[in-house]
Design a protein around this motif. Structure first.
Motif, PDB file in Angstrom:
ATOM      1  N   GLY A 136       5.412  85.117 109.593  1.00  0.00           N
ATOM      2  CA  GLY A 136       6.390  84.333 110.339  1.00  0.00           C
ATOM      3  C   GLY A 136       7.788  84.910 110.258  1.00  0.00           C
ATOM      4  O   GLY A 136       8.619  84.658 111.131  1.00  0.00           O
ATOM      5  N   GLY A 137       8.064  85.696 109.219  1.00  0.00           N
ATOM      6  CA  GLY A 137       9.357  86.365 109.128  1.00  0.00           C
ATOM      7  C   GLY A 137       9.541  87.384 110.230  1.00  0.00           C
ATOM      8  O   GLY A 137      10.636  87.517 110.800  1.00  0.00           O
ATOM      9  N   LEU A 138       8.474  88.125 110.550  1.00  0.00           N
ATOM     10  CA  LEU A 138       8.540  89.084 111.665  1.00  0.00           C
ATOM     11  C   LEU A 138       8.759  88.347 112.981  1.00  0.00           C
ATOM     12  O   LEU A 138       9.577  88.753 113.807  1.00  0.00           O
ATOM     13  CB  LEU A 138       7.258  89.909 111.710  1.00  0.00           C
ATOM     14  CG  LEU A 138       7.103  90.880 112.882  1.00  0.00           C
ATOM     15  CD1 LEU A 138       8.258  91.877 112.939  1.00  0.00           C
ATOM     16  CD2 LEU A 138       5.757  91.605 112.798  1.00  0.00           C
ATOM     17  N   VAL A 139       8.023  87.239 113.160  1.00  0.00           N
ATOM     18  CA  VAL A 139       8.222  86.427 114.365  1.00  0.00           C
ATOM     19  C   VAL A 139       9.665  85.925 114.420  1.00  0.00           C
ATOM     20  O   VAL A 139      10.298  85.932 115.486  1.00  0.00           O
ATOM     21  CB  VAL A 139       7.238  85.242 114.392  1.00  0.00           C
ATOM     22  CG1 VAL A 139       7.504  84.350 115.602  1.00  0.00           C
ATOM     23  CG2 VAL A 139       5.796  85.734 114.410  1.00  0.00           C
ATOM     24  N   ALA A 140      10.197  85.521 113.276  1.00  0.00           N
ATOM     25  CA  ALA A 140      11.569  85.005 113.225  1.00  0.00           C
ATOM     26  C   ALA A 140      12.582  86.078 113.606  1.00  0.00           C
ATOM     27  O   ALA A 140      13.552  85.807 114.331  1.00  0.00           O
ATOM     28  CB  ALA A 140      11.864  84.460 111.828  1.00  0.00           C
ATOM     29  N   ILE A 141      12.397  87.299 113.118  1.00  0.00           N
ATOM     30  CA  ILE A 141      13.310  88.397 113.449  1.00  0.00           C
ATOM     31  C   ILE A 141      13.314  88.646 114.953  1.00  0.00           C
ATOM     32  O   ILE A 141      14.378  88.747 115.594  1.00  0.00           O
ATOM     33  CB  ILE A 141      12.913  89.681 112.695  1.00  0.00           C
ATOM     34  CG1 ILE A 141      13.149  89.525 111.195  1.00  0.00           C
ATOM     35  CG2 ILE A 141      13.701  90.882 113.226  1.00  0.00           C
ATOM     36  CD1 ILE A 141      12.530  90.638 110.360  1.00  0.00           C
ATOM     37  N   ALA A 159       8.360  94.485 105.097  1.00  0.00           N
ATOM     38  CA  ALA A 159       9.282  95.395 105.767  1.00  0.00           C
ATOM     39  C   ALA A 159       8.528  96.490 106.510  1.00  0.00           C
ATOM     40  O   ALA A 159       9.136  97.406 107.053  1.00  0.00           O
ATOM     41  CB  ALA A 159      10.237  96.026 104.751  1.00  0.00           C
ATOM     42  N   ARG A 160       7.189  96.392 106.523  1.00  0.00           N
ATOM     43  CA  ARG A 160       6.351  97.415 107.148  1.00  0.00           C
ATOM     44  C   ARG A 160       5.604  96.853 108.353  1.00  0.00           C
ATOM     45  O   ARG A 160       5.477  95.640 108.500  1.00  0.00           O
ATOM     46  CB  ARG A 160       5.313  97.913 106.128  1.00  0.00           C
ATOM     47  CG  ARG A 160       5.891  98.708 104.998  1.00  0.00           C
ATOM     48  CD  ARG A 160       4.868  98.890 103.899  1.00  0.00           C
ATOM     49  NE  ARG A 160       4.802  97.721 103.023  1.00  0.00           N
ATOM     50  CZ  ARG A 160       3.936  97.586 102.019  1.00  0.00           C
ATOM     51  NH1 ARG A 160       3.050  98.535 101.799  1.00  0.00           N
ATOM     52  NH2 ARG A 160       3.957  96.513 101.261  1.00  0.00           N
ATOM     53  N   LYS A 161       5.104  97.758 109.182  1.00  0.00           N
ATOM     54  CA  LYS A 161       4.187  97.336 110.230  1.00  0.00           C
ATOM     55  C   LYS A 161       2.979  96.672 109.574  1.00  0.00           C
ATOM     56  O   LYS A 161       2.525  97.100 108.501  1.00  0.00           O
ATOM     57  CB  LYS A 161       3.745  98.532 111.069  1.00  0.00           C
ATOM     58  CG  LYS A 161       4.869  99.205 111.843  1.00  0.00           C
ATOM     59  CD  LYS A 161       4.369 100.423 112.588  1.00  0.00           C
ATOM     60  CE  LYS A 161       5.503 101.118 113.336  1.00  0.00           C
ATOM     61  NZ  LYS A 161       5.051 102.344 114.029  1.00  0.00           N
ATOM     62  N   GLN A 162       2.438  95.668 110.238  1.00  0.00           N
ATOM     63  CA  GLN A 162       1.352  94.906 109.623  1.00  0.00           C
ATOM     64  C   GLN A 162       0.085  95.746 109.426  1.00  0.00           C
ATOM     65  O   GLN A 162      -0.664  95.508 108.480  1.00  0.00           O
ATOM     66  CB  GLN A 162       1.044  93.674 110.466  1.00  0.00           C
ATOM     67  CG  GLN A 162       2.182  92.671 110.445  1.00  0.00           C
ATOM     68  CD  GLN A 162       1.801  91.373 111.113  1.00  0.00           C
ATOM     69  OE1 GLN A 162       1.156  90.510 110.530  1.00  0.00           O
ATOM     70  NE2 GLN A 162       2.195  91.226 112.368  1.00  0.00           N
ATOM     71  N   ALA A 215      -0.157  93.382 117.208  1.00  0.00           N
ATOM     72  CA  ALA A 215       0.295  92.800 115.939  1.00  0.00           C
ATOM     73  C   ALA A 215       0.521  93.872 114.877  1.00  0.00           C
ATOM     74  O   ALA A 215       1.483  93.815 114.107  1.00  0.00           O
ATOM     75  CB  ALA A 215      -0.728  91.777 115.446  1.00  0.00           C
ATOM     76  N   PHE A 216      -0.383  94.860 114.839  1.00  0.00           N
ATOM     77  CA  PHE A 216      -0.327  95.894 113.806  1.00  0.00           C
ATOM     78  C   PHE A 216       0.879  96.814 113.948  1.00  0.00           C
ATOM     79  O   PHE A 216       1.286  97.457 112.977  1.00  0.00           O
ATOM     80  CB  PHE A 216      -1.597  96.750 113.843  1.00  0.00           C
ATOM     81  CG  PHE A 216      -2.804  96.121 113.197  1.00  0.00           C
ATOM     82  CD1 PHE A 216      -2.725  94.910 112.531  1.00  0.00           C
ATOM     83  CD2 PHE A 216      -4.040  96.762 113.254  1.00  0.00           C
ATOM     84  CE1 PHE A 216      -3.837  94.350 111.936  1.00  0.00           C
ATOM     85  CE2 PHE A 216      -5.162  96.208 112.665  1.00  0.00           C
ATOM     86  CZ  PHE A 216      -5.062  94.998 112.008  1.00  0.00           C
ATOM     87  N   THR A 217       1.442  96.935 115.131  1.00  0.00           N
ATOM     88  CA  THR A 217       2.440  97.984 115.384  1.00  0.00           C
ATOM     89  C   THR A 217       3.878  97.484 115.497  1.00  0.00           C
ATOM     90  O   THR A 217       4.787  98.289 115.689  1.00  0.00           O
ATOM     91  CB  THR A 217       2.082  98.754 116.667  1.00  0.00           C
ATOM     92  OG1 THR A 217       1.925  97.827 117.755  1.00  0.00           O
ATOM     93  CG2 THR A 217       0.780  99.528 116.499  1.00  0.00           C
ATOM     94  N   GLU A 218       4.103  96.183 115.374  1.00  0.00           N
ATOM     95  CA  GLU A 218       5.481  95.671 115.406  1.00  0.00           C
ATOM     96  C   GLU A 218       6.211  96.060 114.122  1.00  0.00           C
ATOM     97  O   GLU A 218       5.743  95.781 113.017  1.00  0.00           O
ATOM     98  CB  GLU A 218       5.496  94.151 115.563  1.00  0.00           C
ATOM     99  CG  GLU A 218       5.131  93.658 116.948  1.00  0.00           C
ATOM    100  CD  GLU A 218       6.258  93.857 117.958  1.00  0.00           C
ATOM    101  OE1 GLU A 218       7.341  94.353 117.579  1.00  0.00           O
ATOM    102  OE2 GLU A 218       6.030  93.511 119.137  1.00  0.00           O
ATOM    103  N   ASP A 219       7.362  96.684 114.262  1.00  0.00           N
ATOM    104  CA  ASP A 219       8.156  97.142 113.115  1.00  0.00           C
ATOM    105  C   ASP A 219       9.329  96.184 112.902  1.00  0.00           C
ATOM    106  O   ASP A 219      10.143  96.003 113.808  1.00  0.00           O
ATOM    107  CB  ASP A 219       8.668  98.555 113.375  1.00  0.00           C
ATOM    108  CG  ASP A 219       9.359  99.159 112.166  1.00  0.00           C
ATOM    109  OD1 ASP A 219       9.602  98.428 111.188  1.00  0.00           O
ATOM    110  OD2 ASP A 219       9.651 100.363 112.192  1.00  0.00           O
TER     111      ASP A 219
END
Length: 311
Positions: A136-141, A159-162, A215-219
Motif C-alpha cells: 500500500g505504500g507503493l500505491v500511496a506514492i 524500496a524495490r520493485k515487487q 505489479a512486479f515492475t513498478e519502481d
C-alpha cells in the motif's frame, strides 16, 4: 505501564463507541469512513492496505492481523478521521472491476486516487493524508503523484520493485535448486514474457501474468523523489519481509522526509520478541500496535507545516 496501557485501550474503546462510522461507496469501491466526535473539520487519513485481497480491516483470507482497523481506532482516538476500504478482490471479484485478467497495478492507484478525490470534494476535512502499509505504500506514492495530498506516510514499505523483492524473499526461504526456476520465471514475467507452464511454486496462470508484470515492475524510488509534500517513513527491526536497506533507500530518495526506525516492530506493526512471536502476530487481531508508531503517525498528520527531518 500495564495500568497506562489499560487506560489507553479504554480511551480508544470509548472514543470508537462515540465516533461516527458510515459505509461509503465510491464507484465500485466499498469503504468505511470513521470521524471522531466533537472535532470540527478534522484531518483525515486514507488507509491503504498491503498486498492481496485485503479488506478494510487489513485482513486477508488466511491472515487476520486487523492492522488497518487498529490503526484507524488509534487515529480516531487522537482526533483524526480515517477512510479505509476493501481492495479489489476482497470478498470476491466484482463485475464492475472488469475481467480479472485485465487487471493492472495502476487500477489500485485509480481506486486510491478516486477516494482522495471523494475526501476533497466532501469539504469535511482540514487536511488529507495518505497512509500506505507494505505494498500500500507503493500505491500511496503513486497516488500522491496523481492527486495532491497534505501528508504521505509509508509504513514498512519496500524500496524495490515487487518482483525483485519477491525474488529476494524466496531466495532466503528456498534451497537453490528450488529457487532457480522460480527466479527465472519472475525475471521473465518482469520482462513482459508469458511463462507457460509456470513453476509449481509460482502458480500464476498465463492469463494473469500481464497483471503481475504491471505489479512486479513498478519502481517506488523515482516517483518518491518527485513528491514535494511532507513524507514520513516508518519501518521495524523485526520485519522479516523487508530489510533496513529498504528503509534507508526510501529516506535517501526523499532526504527531507521524517523517518522512524522501531527495533522491535514487525511487518504488521506490532512489537514481537522472536520468530515464533512474529508468525503468531499475523493472526492476533487483538494485539496492540507499536505505540511509538501510532504517536509518530498521529503527530505527523496532525501537525502544522513545520520542519521536516529525522525523528
Amino acid at each position: 505501564m500495564r495500568a497506562i496501557a489499560t487506560w489507553l485501550l479504554l480511551l480508544v474503546s470509548l472514543t470508537s463507541a462515540a465516533a461516527e462510522e458510515s459505509k461509503v461507496r465510491v464507484g465500485p469501491i466499498d469503504a468505511v469512513l470513521t470521524v471522531p466526535p466533537n472535532v470540527a473539520r478534522p484531518p483525515v487519513a486514507l488507509l491503504i492496505a498491503g498486498s492481496g485481497s485485503t479488506d478494510h480491516d487489513g485482513n486477508g483470507p488466511q491472515l487476520k492481523p486487523a492492522t488497518l482497523k487498529k490503526l484507524s481506532e488509534q487515529l480516531v482516538a487522537r482526533g483524526i478521521a480515517t477512510l479505509r476500504y476493501d481492495k479489489r478482490g476482497a470478498g470476491g471479484w466484482k463485475k464492475e472491476f472488469g475481467r480479472p485478467e485485465d487487471f493492472r497495478f495502476r487500477d489500485l492507484v485509480d481506486d486510491a486516487a478516486s477516494l482522495v478525490g471523494y475526501l476533497r470534494v466532501s469539504g469535511r476535512f482540514s487536511r488529507i493524508a495518505v497512509v500506505g502499509h507494505s505494498e500500500g505504500g507503493l500505491v500511496a506514492i503513486l497516488t500522491a503523484q496523481r492527486e495532491p495530498v497534505d501528508r504521505l506516510v509509508l509504513l514498512v514499505t519496500a524500496a524495490r520493485k515487487q518482483g525483485d523483492l519477491l525474488k529476494a524473499q524466496l531466495e532466503k526461504q528456498l534451497p537453490r535448486d528450488r529457487f532457480e526456476p522460480i527466479g527465472k520465471a519472475i525475471d521473465s514475467i518482469m520482462a513482459g514474457q508469458i511463462v507457460d507452464p509456470p513453476p509449481v511454486e509460482l502458480a500464476i496462470p498465463p492469463a494473469m501474468q500481464p497483471g503481475m508484470t504491471s505489479a512486479f515492475t513498478e519502481d517506488p524510488i523515482d516517483p518518491l523523489r518527485k513528491i514535494t509534500g511532507p513524507v514520513l517513513v516508518i519501518a521495524g527491526g523485526r520485519d522479516h519481509q523487508l530489510v533496513r536497506l529498504d528503509f534507508l533507500a526510501l529516506t535517501t530518495a526523499d532526504i527531507a522526509a521524517k523517518s522512524l526506525w522501531l527495533p522491535d516492530m514487525n511487518h504488521v506493526l506490532v512489537d514481537v520478541t522472536d520468530d515464533a512471536d512474529d508468525v503468531a502476530s499475523y493472526n492476533q487481531p487483538e494485539r496492540p500496535l507499536d505505540p511509538d508508531m501510532i504517536d509518530a503517525v498521529a503527530s505527523f498528520i496532525g501537525q502544522g507545516r513545520g520542519d521536516r527531518g529525522e525523528q
